[in-house]
Design a protein around this motif. Structure first.
Motif, PDB file in Angstrom:
ATOM      1  N   HIS A  55       0.988  -1.349   0.022  1.00 32.82           N
ATOM      2  CA  HIS A  55      -0.103  -0.291   0.088  1.00 32.82           C
ATOM      3  C   HIS A  55       0.751   1.154  -0.249  1.00 32.82           C
ATOM      4  O   HIS A  55       2.239   1.259   0.477  1.00 32.82           O
ATOM      5  N   PRO A  56       0.091   2.402  -0.166  1.00 33.34           N
ATOM      6  CA  PRO A  56       1.050   3.533  -0.187  1.00 33.34           C
ATOM      7  C   PRO A  56       1.497   4.021   1.192  1.00 33.34           C
ATOM      8  O   PRO A  56       1.031   3.700   1.932  1.00 33.34           O
ATOM      9  N   ASP A  57       2.846   4.406   1.750  1.00 30.45           N
ATOM     10  CA  ASP A  57       3.517   5.057   3.140  1.00 30.45           C
ATOM     11  C   ASP A  57       2.106   5.964   3.044  1.00 30.45           C
ATOM     12  O   ASP A  57       3.049   7.046   2.702  1.00 30.45           O
ATOM     13  N   LYS A  58       1.687   5.982   3.939  1.00 30.59           N
ATOM     14  CA  LYS A  58       1.062   6.722   4.819  1.00 30.59           C
ATOM     15  C   LYS A  58       1.593   7.894   5.872  1.00 30.59           C
ATOM     16  O   LYS A  58       1.365   8.674   5.681  1.00 30.59           O
ATOM     17  N   ALA A  59       2.212   7.214   6.371  1.00 28.84           N
ATOM     18  CA  ALA A  59       3.500   8.070   7.019  1.00 28.84           C
ATOM     19  C   ALA A  59       4.473   8.879   6.591  1.00 28.84           C
ATOM     20  O   ALA A  59       4.818   9.936   6.887  1.00 28.84           O
ATOM     21  N   ALA A  60       5.270   8.659   5.509  1.00 26.58           N
ATOM     22  CA  ALA A  60       5.419   9.751   4.369  1.00 26.58           C
ATOM     23  C   ALA A  60       5.246  10.729   4.187  1.00 26.58           C
ATOM     24  O   ALA A  60       4.223  10.459   4.125  1.00 26.58           O
ATOM     25  N   VAL A  61       5.820  11.531   4.411  1.00 20.10           N
ATOM     26  CA  VAL A  61       5.588  13.208   3.309  1.00 20.10           C
ATOM     27  C   VAL A  61       5.271  12.613   1.988  1.00 20.10           C
ATOM     28  O   VAL A  61       4.799  13.441   1.260  1.00 20.10           O
ATOM     29  N   LEU A  62       6.432  11.925   1.367  1.00 20.60           N
ATOM     30  CA  LEU A  62       6.916  11.961  -0.149  1.00 20.60           C
ATOM     31  C   LEU A  62       6.238  10.289  -0.659  1.00 20.60           C
ATOM     32  O   LEU A  62       5.859   9.773   0.626  1.00 20.60           O
ATOM     33  N   PHE A  63       5.676  10.415  -1.572  1.00 19.15           N
ATOM     34  CA  PHE A  63       4.649   9.434  -1.464  1.00 19.15           C
ATOM     35  C   PHE A  63       6.057   7.624  -1.911  1.00 19.15           C
ATOM     36  O   PHE A  63       7.354   7.909  -2.775  1.00 19.15           O
ATOM     37  N   TYR A  64       5.764   6.630  -1.065  1.00 20.96           N
ATOM     38  CA  TYR A  64       6.387   5.692  -1.553  1.00 20.96           C
ATOM     39  C   TYR A  64       5.915   4.651  -1.279  1.00 20.96           C
ATOM     40  O   TYR A  64       4.263   4.689  -0.644  1.00 20.96           O
ATOM     41  N   TRP A  65       6.362   2.981  -1.381  1.00 22.65           N
ATOM     42  CA  TRP A  65       5.227   2.043  -1.472  1.00 22.65           C
ATOM     43  C   TRP A  65       5.867   1.014  -0.300  1.00 22.65           C
ATOM     44  O   TRP A  65       7.025   0.435  -0.507  1.00 22.65           O
ATOM     45  N   SER A  66       4.488   0.947   0.182  1.00 22.71           N
ATOM     46  CA  SER A  66       5.364  -0.056   1.579  1.00 22.71           C
ATOM     47  C   SER A  66       4.654  -1.053   1.750  1.00 22.71           C
ATOM     48  O   SER A  66       3.446  -1.192   0.964  1.00 22.71           O
ATOM     49  N   CYS A  67       5.736  -2.384   1.515  1.00 22.38           N
ATOM     50  CA  CYS A  67       4.910  -3.460   1.346  1.00 22.38           C
ATOM     51  C   CYS A  67       5.421  -4.244   2.635  1.00 22.38           C
ATOM     52  O   CYS A  67       6.089  -3.978   3.445  1.00 22.38           O
ATOM     53  N   ASP A  68       4.585  -5.234   3.054  1.00 25.22           N
ATOM     54  CA  ASP A  68       5.033  -6.389   4.206  1.00 25.22           C
ATOM     55  C   ASP A  68       6.189  -7.399   3.951  1.00 25.22           C
ATOM     56  O   ASP A  68       6.700  -7.473   3.351  1.00 25.22           O
ATOM     57  N   PRO A  69       7.125  -7.218   5.252  1.00 22.86           N
ATOM     58  CA  PRO A  69       8.436  -7.979   4.693  1.00 22.86           C
ATOM     59  C   PRO A  69       8.257  -9.653   4.203  1.00 22.86           C
ATOM     60  O   PRO A  69       9.126 -10.412   3.864  1.00 22.86           O
ATOM     61  N   GLN A  70       6.760 -10.150   4.153  1.00 18.41           N
ATOM     62  CA  GLN A  70       6.725 -11.450   4.377  1.00 18.41           C
ATOM     63  C   GLN A  70       5.995 -11.728   2.645  1.00 18.41           C
ATOM     64  O   GLN A  70       5.931 -12.052   2.088  1.00 18.41           O
ATOM     65  N   SER A  71       5.731 -10.404   2.596  1.00 15.57           N
ATOM     66  CA  SER A  71       5.128 -10.220   0.962  1.00 15.57           C
ATOM     67  C   SER A  71       6.308 -10.602   0.235  1.00 15.57           C
ATOM     68  O   SER A  71       7.630  -9.758   0.466  1.00 15.57           O
ATOM     69  N   PRO A  72       5.836 -11.153  -1.241  1.00 16.17           N
ATOM     70  CA  PRO A  72       6.500 -11.220  -1.545  1.00 16.17           C
ATOM     71  C   PRO A  72       8.123 -10.345  -2.913  1.00 16.17           C
ATOM     72  O   PRO A  72       8.398 -10.169  -3.354  1.00 16.17           O
ATOM     73  N   LEU A  73       7.060  -9.102  -3.259  1.00 15.88           N
ATOM     74  CA  LEU A  73       6.975  -7.853  -3.552  1.00 15.88           C
ATOM     75  C   LEU A  73       7.902  -6.736  -2.382  1.00 15.88           C
ATOM     76  O   LEU A  73       7.935  -5.705  -3.295  1.00 15.88           O
ATOM     77  N   TRP A  74       8.469  -7.516  -1.694  1.00 16.04           N
ATOM     78  CA  TRP A  74       8.941  -6.071  -0.277  1.00 16.04           C
ATOM     79  C   TRP A  74      10.195  -5.865  -0.648  1.00 16.04           C
ATOM     80  O   TRP A  74      10.558  -4.482  -0.872  1.00 16.04           O
ATOM     81  N   ILE A  75      11.140  -6.588  -2.008  1.00 18.50           N
ATOM     82  CA  ILE A  75      12.109  -6.359  -2.341  1.00 18.50           C
ATOM     83  C   ILE A  75      11.916  -5.324  -3.546  1.00 18.50           C
ATOM     84  O   ILE A  75      13.003  -4.513  -3.477  1.00 18.50           O
ATOM     85  N   PHE A  76      10.944  -5.572  -4.126  1.00 17.28           N
ATOM     86  CA  PHE A  76      10.957  -4.571  -5.238  1.00 17.28           C
ATOM     87  C   PHE A  76      10.304  -3.715  -4.986  1.00 17.28           C
ATOM     88  O   PHE A  76      10.526  -2.132  -5.222  1.00 17.28           O
ATOM     89  N   SER A  77      10.103  -3.472  -4.051  1.00 16.25           N
ATOM     90  CA  SER A  77       9.038  -1.870  -3.420  1.00 16.25           C
ATOM     91  C   SER A  77      10.351  -1.076  -3.029  1.00 16.25           C
ATOM     92  O   SER A  77      10.644  -0.271  -2.988  1.00 16.25           O
ATOM     93  N   THR A  78      11.138  -2.079  -2.412  1.00 15.59           N
ATOM     94  CA  THR A  78      12.467  -1.810  -1.375  1.00 15.59           C
ATOM     95  C   THR A  78      13.204  -0.761  -2.803  1.00 15.59           C
ATOM     96  O   THR A  78      13.839  -0.217  -2.926  1.00 15.59           O
ATOM     97  N   VAL A  79      13.205  -1.287  -3.862  1.00 13.68           N
ATOM     98  CA  VAL A  79      14.183  -1.595  -4.614  1.00 13.68           C
ATOM     99  C   VAL A  79      13.784   0.236  -5.611  1.00 13.68           C
ATOM    100  O   VAL A  79      13.769   0.940  -6.240  1.00 13.68           O
ATOM    101  N   ALA A  80      12.221  -0.195  -6.258  1.00 17.23           N
ATOM    102  CA  ALA A  80      11.839   1.315  -6.092  1.00 17.23           C
ATOM    103  C   ALA A  80      11.468   2.101  -6.035  1.00 17.23           C
ATOM    104  O   ALA A  80      12.032   3.246  -6.206  1.00 17.23           O
ATOM    105  N   ASN A  81      11.270   2.180  -4.511  1.00 17.01           N
ATOM    106  CA  ASN A  81      11.542   3.425  -3.789  1.00 17.01           C
ATOM    107  C   ASN A  81      12.613   3.741  -2.943  1.00 17.01           C
ATOM    108  O   ASN A  81      13.774   5.378  -3.158  1.00 17.01           O
ATOM    109  N   THR A  82      14.194   3.236  -3.522  1.00 16.07           N
ATOM    110  CA  THR A  82      15.513   3.861  -3.269  1.00 16.07           C
ATOM    111  C   THR A  82      15.647   4.027  -5.211  1.00 16.07           C
ATOM    112  O   THR A  82      15.947   5.866  -5.161  1.00 16.07           O
TER     113      THR A  82
END
Length: 195
Positions: A44-71
């Motif tokens: 889901h979109p990270d609501k706590a961040a001021v800028l737009f980022y994706w936040s995924c659960d660590p158990q989700s297979p998309l977690w590593i892709f969201s980290t790369v996308a946010n970087t």
């Protein structure tokens, strides 16, 4: 000195390709992020961040892709925000300096890589035309004769090439292809003691 130049060339090419890949990931995230991350139940979109980022659960297979996308978003799209924040907040300097370094090194390297790749792409028709002219002139064998050398080629391969010409070409002299007689035994085994 030649090895140092090879290392620097390798580093420039890798930096250029990495910078291009960074922007490819950024545009992929902006185009397909809502379709990929938004449809997943653990992202889901990270609501706590001021800028737009994706936040995924660590158990989700998309977690590593969201980290790369946010970087990628941090280094490219949100880079002006972090650099502007570094002028006001000193703790943001530790993040703004690597971002600036990425662009100061990556952008010229990416321009260099793009120009070199485009140059090779535009020179390809000329190389093909030159090769076809050499084949027509008989300097190069055609595709059928490439695997079976002619008698003239076999005799020219057997004659030694002058060392001066090989030195000018920048290569070493070819090793001799003649082989010795096979031996019946290995080392001194099977022979009488010579002492």
């Amino acid at each position: 000195m030649r090895r140092l130049q090879d290392y620097l060339t390798f580093i420039v090419w890798q930096a250029g390709f990495a910078y291009i890949a960074l922007w490819v990931v950024t545009f992929w995230t902006l185009d397909y992020g809502p379709a990929i991350f938004g449809q997943s139940s653990g992202c889901h979109p990270d609501k706590a961040a001021v800028l737009f980022y994706w936040s995924c659960d660590p158990q989700s297979p998309l977690w590593i892709f969201s980290t790369v996308a946010n970087t990628a978003l941090t280094i490219t799209v949100w880079a002006p925000v972090y650099v502007a924040a570094a002028t006001v907040r000193p703790e943001a300097v530790s993040l703004a300096v690597p971002i600036l370094g990425t662009h100061l090194i990556g952008l010229p390297a990416a321009i260099f890589v793009t120009i070199r790749v485009m140059l090779q792409f535009f020179l390809l028709p000329r190389r093909i035309a030159r090769r076809m002219q050499r084949i027509d002139a008989g300097e190069l064998p055609d595709s059928e004769a490439a695997f079976t050398p002619s008698a003239e080629q076999q005799t020219s391969a057997a004659t030694p090439v002058p060392a001066q010409r090989m030195a000018l070409a920048g290569s070493v002299l070819p090793r001799s292809l003649t082989r010795g007689k096979p031996r019946a035994e290995f080392g001194m085994r099977g022979r009488a003691n010579l002492s």
